[in-house]
Design an enzyme around this catalytic site. Structure first.
Site, PDB file in Angstrom:
ATOM      1  N   GLU A 281       3.090  19.763 -11.578  1.00 33.49           N
ATOM      2  CA  GLU A 281       2.643  20.194 -10.257  1.00 33.49           C
ATOM      3  C   GLU A 281       2.647  18.996  -9.324  1.00 33.49           C
ATOM      4  O   GLU A 281       2.428  17.858  -9.763  1.00 33.49           O
ATOM      5  CB  GLU A 281       1.222  20.761 -10.320  1.00 33.49           C
ATOM      6  CG  GLU A 281       1.032  21.918 -11.285  1.00 33.49           C
ATOM      7  CD  GLU A 281      -0.437  22.274 -11.431  1.00 33.49           C
ATOM      8  OE1 GLU A 281      -1.054  22.722 -10.446  1.00 33.49           O
ATOM      9  OE2 GLU A 281      -0.971  22.082 -12.544  1.00 33.49           O
TER      10      GLU A 281
ATOM     11  N   LYS B 171       1.187  16.385  -6.886  1.00 34.75           N
ATOM     12  CA  LYS B 171      -0.158  15.826  -6.707  1.00 34.75           C
ATOM     13  C   LYS B 171      -0.464  15.780  -5.214  1.00 34.75           C
ATOM     14  O   LYS B 171       0.078  14.948  -4.486  1.00 34.75           O
ATOM     15  CB  LYS B 171      -0.261  14.434  -7.317  1.00 34.75           C
ATOM     16  CG  LYS B 171      -1.665  13.868  -7.302  1.00 34.75           C
ATOM     17  CD  LYS B 171      -1.725  12.523  -7.990  1.00 34.75           C
ATOM     18  CE  LYS B 171      -3.170  12.029  -8.048  1.00 34.75           C
ATOM     19  NZ  LYS B 171      -3.791  11.890  -6.727  1.00 34.75           N
TER      20      LYS B 171
ATOM     21  N   ASP C 178      -2.255  15.025  -1.804  1.00 28.87           N
ATOM     22  CA  ASP C 178      -3.032  13.885  -1.314  1.00 28.87           C
ATOM     23  C   ASP C 178      -4.152  14.418  -0.432  1.00 28.87           C
ATOM     24  O   ASP C 178      -4.059  14.431   0.799  1.00 28.87           O
ATOM     25  CB  ASP C 178      -2.124  12.940  -0.530  1.00 28.87           C
ATOM     26  CG  ASP C 178      -2.725  11.556  -0.413  1.00 28.87           C
ATOM     27  OD1 ASP C 178      -3.686  11.257  -1.148  1.00 28.87           O
ATOM     28  OD2 ASP C 178      -2.238  10.760   0.410  1.00 28.87           O
TER      29      ASP C 178
ATOM     30  N   TYR D  22      -6.172  24.346  -9.095  1.00 29.59           N
ATOM     31  CA  TYR D  22      -5.359  23.888 -10.224  1.00 29.59           C
ATOM     32  C   TYR D  22      -6.061  23.953 -11.578  1.00 29.59           C
ATOM     33  O   TYR D  22      -5.433  23.751 -12.615  1.00 29.59           O
ATOM     34  CB  TYR D  22      -4.822  22.479  -9.995  1.00 29.59           C
ATOM     35  CG  TYR D  22      -5.852  21.432  -9.616  1.00 29.59           C
ATOM     36  CD1 TYR D  22      -6.832  21.004 -10.504  1.00 29.59           C
ATOM     37  CD2 TYR D  22      -5.819  20.840  -8.354  1.00 29.59           C
ATOM     38  CE1 TYR D  22      -7.755  20.037 -10.156  1.00 29.59           C
ATOM     39  CE2 TYR D  22      -6.730  19.872  -7.992  1.00 29.59           C
ATOM     40  CZ  TYR D  22      -7.690  19.467  -8.890  1.00 29.59           C
ATOM     41  OH  TYR D  22      -8.611  18.512  -8.544  1.00 29.59           O
TER      42      TYR D  22
ATOM     43  N   LYS E 175       2.872   8.644 -10.492  1.00 28.00           N
ATOM     44  CA  LYS E 175       2.825   8.286  -9.079  1.00 28.00           C
ATOM     45  C   LYS E 175       4.178   7.810  -8.562  1.00 28.00           C
ATOM     46  O   LYS E 175       4.971   7.205  -9.289  1.00 28.00           O
ATOM     47  CB  LYS E 175       1.786   7.182  -8.857  1.00 28.00           C
ATOM     48  CG  LYS E 175       0.352   7.611  -9.087  1.00 28.00           C
ATOM     49  CD  LYS E 175      -0.053   8.697  -8.115  1.00 28.00           C
ATOM     50  CE  LYS E 175      -1.547   8.804  -7.935  1.00 28.00           C
ATOM     51  NZ  LYS E 175      -2.166   7.703  -7.245  1.00 28.00           N
TER      52      LYS E 175
ATOM     53  N   CYS F 271     -13.526 -28.968  -6.649  1.00 31.40           N
ATOM     54  CA  CYS F 271     -14.067 -27.634  -6.401  1.00 31.40           C
ATOM     55  C   CYS F 271     -14.502 -27.489  -4.947  1.00 31.40           C
ATOM     56  O   CYS F 271     -15.268 -28.319  -4.442  1.00 31.40           O
ATOM     57  CB  CYS F 271     -15.254 -27.382  -7.327  1.00 31.40           C
ATOM     58  SG  CYS F 271     -16.100 -25.815  -7.016  1.00 31.40           S
TER      59      CYS F 271
ATOM     60  N   CYS G 103     -18.617 -27.204  -5.010  1.00 22.19           N
ATOM     61  CA  CYS G 103     -19.519 -28.298  -5.396  1.00 22.19           C
ATOM     62  C   CYS G 103     -18.913 -29.681  -5.239  1.00 22.19           C
ATOM     63  O   CYS G 103     -19.615 -30.690  -5.358  1.00 22.19           O
ATOM     64  CB  CYS G 103     -19.992 -28.111  -6.834  1.00 22.19           C
ATOM     65  SG  CYS G 103     -18.683 -28.320  -8.069  1.00 22.19           S
TER      66      CYS G 103
ATOM     67  N   CYS H 155     -22.519 -25.912 -10.545  1.00 20.97           N
ATOM     68  CA  CYS H 155     -21.786 -25.492  -9.349  1.00 20.97           C
ATOM     69  C   CYS H 155     -22.474 -24.279  -8.731  1.00 20.97           C
ATOM     70  O   CYS H 155     -22.778 -23.312  -9.427  1.00 20.97           O
ATOM     71  CB  CYS H 155     -20.349 -25.138  -9.719  1.00 20.97           C
ATOM     72  SG  CYS H 155     -19.380 -24.483  -8.333  1.00 20.97           S
TER      73      CYS H 155
END
Length: 678
Positions: A116, A118, A120, A228, A319, A413, A416, A436
């Site tokens: 079937e 799909k 949206d 469905y 999809k 980093c 820190c 940190c």
């Protein structure tokens, strides 16, 4: 398979945050920030990573859930039958892999698929009593939705009375509400003329319409509906329809619209043909579709396959691919996560992809940066397909501005200032400074999260203040906070401070499994924490266990076992345990009782139970918990692998099947006797 890296953990954490933020914006705020196809791909990447590294799966992950919280302006209602979402396949190869998975469980000689389109739109759950529509609800989190019956009644494609002479007492119908493209265009034109923001796409418009408090507005927008799924509680599915195709035909007979573009396929090749055909033809449809739903036609076969925690095994959403678009990279920022992993993120000139504005995209790690040869100011191709979250696919060096500087990962980093490291064997760059601020913030937020210690009020903004003002340097110091100290915080009076102190104090009563999960040991999710604390009812037993002993726990692999054993060998972690013990945290299962060995250990360990009918005193969830705590497993359908049927009154078809298979039956009293409970 290589050992998971800290960067991978950070990636999973980022995905969860992005998905949860999008879900909150859509379901609670009614202000979608993300297109459905983007959400699907975000979700798909997280799901794939968790499938590859199941030790990272936790109940608070979006994948363990069916959905998110419903909006609050409508009354919440509990669905009579949960609304499961579908597993996604993003190409034909993944669809073939899905088929291989279910056929490893059941291998029928003959089978068919129903395909079937799909739609949206927005899922609805409809309830009919004696043939009359009595309730319409949104999907919500799949367990609870929003009661919007007055709005549903305005949809002319939904019958107010079923077209049946003798309707069953209760009928549940699932389907998709949507807006036709012509109606969507008219709505947006009217909104633009009145100065309102236009809807990004028909799906968002349908969801927004269903949440209108004035049903007259809903009626004006002319929502449509395709049914469905048909379920009739109290009647065995085989007595309703033997196949999905028959179920769709019965829905039509009842008065529902069913998508006419459905096909009965005899093979995987036929499904592929349908999928490819509609990839072209869908552009001429009067409504939006983003894929194909494929379901096993045989309902008995569906029942045999059952469900995972999230999806039905007998259905998948195949999809269609999303789009790509060019945009410019304005800057690159670097995020530091709870594990110390540094993740570069491209800041983009906003670009529209399928109705969603994309302004940021993950660059993953320094290896990916080197591969892209990314310069600030580059034109990049960004996509939403495949990698789920928006990502930079490639750079167009021919459009590079003169003098553009190549981006380099920082050597220190950004949080820190301490030097960062990048092991040769890993792609991740990380901060190893346990003080940190970024790491501490993540640790505190995790400790107070719902599935850990569930400290109400301990949110990100408050944690930020704790760290900035150095009120707290470890989770143990949370239990040393007082009202006077907390009242010093910005916009935090004594009343709020008192509530937080009480919430922190209440967390000391959380069970040992929650505490173990809250410690944040690598690879230990909340489910794994429960398994470990069932086997090791005290922290002393767990800390003294070898990796081999830990791995002997059903469901615990070598990677988790080694991580747990190593964690308890660190002196700083032992000190943390001592401080938390002193604060009153629970490090033993309650009550801790030593029971004499009995036949229950042999009966429950590794055995599979099915519960049917109404039990005299126990609720099903209570019985399920008792069985699981004793080492058993509870499933929803009877099969040859079922060891015991827990039998209550008004048992249905499960009893007959259990009798046919010669499965042993237990009453509630027999169950409690085996458990040693009166």
């Amino acid at each position: 398979m290589p050992e998971p890296t800290l960067e991978l953990q950070q990636r999973i954490e980022q995905l969860r945050q992005q998905i949860q933020k999008a879900s909150y914006a859509y379901y609670v705020l009614d202000n979608p920030i993300m297109e459905d196809s983007v959400y699907d791909r975000l979700y798909r990447e997280l799901q794939q990573l968790e499938q590859e590294h199941p030790q990272f799966i936790t109940p608070d992950s979006p994948t363990q859930r069916v959905g998110e919280k419903p909006a609050t302006q409508f009354q919440k209602v509990r669905h009579n039958i949960p609304l499961y979402s579908l597993e996604n396949a993003f190409n034909l190869q993944e669809f073939s892999q899905w088929q291989d998975r279910w056929q490893r469980i059941v291998s029928p000689l003959n089978f068919e698929y129903v395909t079937e389109l799909k739609i949206d739109g927005s899922a609805l759950a409809l309830t009919y009593e004696n043939g009359l529509l009595v309730r319409g609800a949104t999907r919500g989190d799949g367990i609870e939705g929003e009661e919007i019956t007055q709005n549903v009644r305005t949809i002319r494609a939904i019958p107010l009375r079923l077209n049946l002479e003798n309707p069953p007492p209760l009928v549940e119908v699932r389907g998709e509400a949507f807006l036709g493209l012509d109606v969507f265009a008219k709505i947006n034109k009217e909104r633009a003329q009145s100065g309102e923001a236009e809807f990004a796409n028909p799906r968002n418009a349908a969801a927004g319409t269903l949440r209108q408090l004035d049903s007259r507005i809903v009626a004006q927008r002319r929502l449509d509906f395709f049914a469905y799924t048909l379920q009739i509680p109290g009647i065995d599915d085989d007595d309703v329809a033997h196949t999905q195709w028959q179920s769709l035909e019965l829905l039509q007979e009842m008065g529902f619209k069913v998508n006419p573009n459905r096909t009965l396929c005899q093979s995987l090749e036929a499904v592929e043909s349908y999928y490819k055909e509609w990839d072209i033809k869908r552009k001429d449809l009067p409504y939006m579709t983003d894929g194909v739903v494929v379901k096993i036609n045989s309902i008995p076969l569906q029942k045999q396959l059952g469900f995972t925690q999230k999806f039905p095994r007998w259905a998948v959403a195949l999809k269609y691919p999303a789009e790509e678009a060019p945009t410019q990279i304005k800057a690159v920022t670097v995020q530091v996560g709870r594990t110390g992993a540094l993740t570069p993120v491209a800041e983009l000139t906003p670009v529209q992809l399928a109705g969603t504005t994309v302004s940021r995209a993950s660059l993953h790690n320094s290896d990916r940066l080197a591969e892209l040869d990314l310069h600030i100011g580059d034109t990049a191709i960004v996509r939403k397909a495949g990698e789920i979250i928006p990502e930079v696919v490639r750079i167009l060096p021919e459009l590079r501005p003169e003098g553009a500087q190549r981006f380099q990962m920082p050597t220190h980093c950004p949080e820190c200032g301490q030097p960062v490291v990048k092991p040769i064997s890993e792609a991740v760059t990380r901060c190893i400074n346990l003080s940190c601020p970024a790491i501490l913030r993540g640790v505190l937020i995790h400790w107070g999260s719902r599935d850990a210690l569930d400290i109400n009020g301990l949110g990100e903004k408050l944690v930020q203040q704790f760290v900035d003002r150095q009120f707290v340097n470890s989770v143990a110091e949370l239990y040393e906070l007082d009202v006077e100290t907390l009242a010093q915080l910005e916009r935090f009076g004594k009343k709020s401070a008192q509530k937080l102190v009480e919430a922190i104090a209440q967390s000391t009563q959380k069970p040992w499994s929650r505490v173990l999960y809250g410690l944040g040991i690598r690879h230990v999710g909340s489910v794994n924490a429960q398994l470990l604390t069932q086997k090791f009812p005290t922290v002393d037993q767990l800390s003294a266990a070898s990796a081999a002993q830990i791995e002997s726990v059903y469901g615990i692999g070598a990677e988790i076992a080694n991580s747990v054993a190593d964690w308890f060998q660190v002196p700083a972690n032992q000190l943390l345990i001592d401080r938390l013990k002193a604060a009153g945290l629970q490090f033993a299962a309650t009550p801790v009782t030593e029971k004499p060995a009995s036949q229950s250990a042999a009966i429950f360990a590794g055995k599979t139970f099915v519960i049917t009918g109404t039990l005299p005193t126990l609720k099903r969830d209570e019985a399920k918990a008792l069985i699981q705590n004793a080492g058993g497993k509870v499933t929803g359908s009877v099969s040859a692998k079922t060891d015991y049927l827990l039998l209550g009154e008004d048992a249905g078809s499960k009893l007959k099947k259990a009798q046919d298979l010669g499965i042993k039956q237990l009453s509630e009293a027999e169950l409690l006797d085996l458990l040693g409970q009166e």
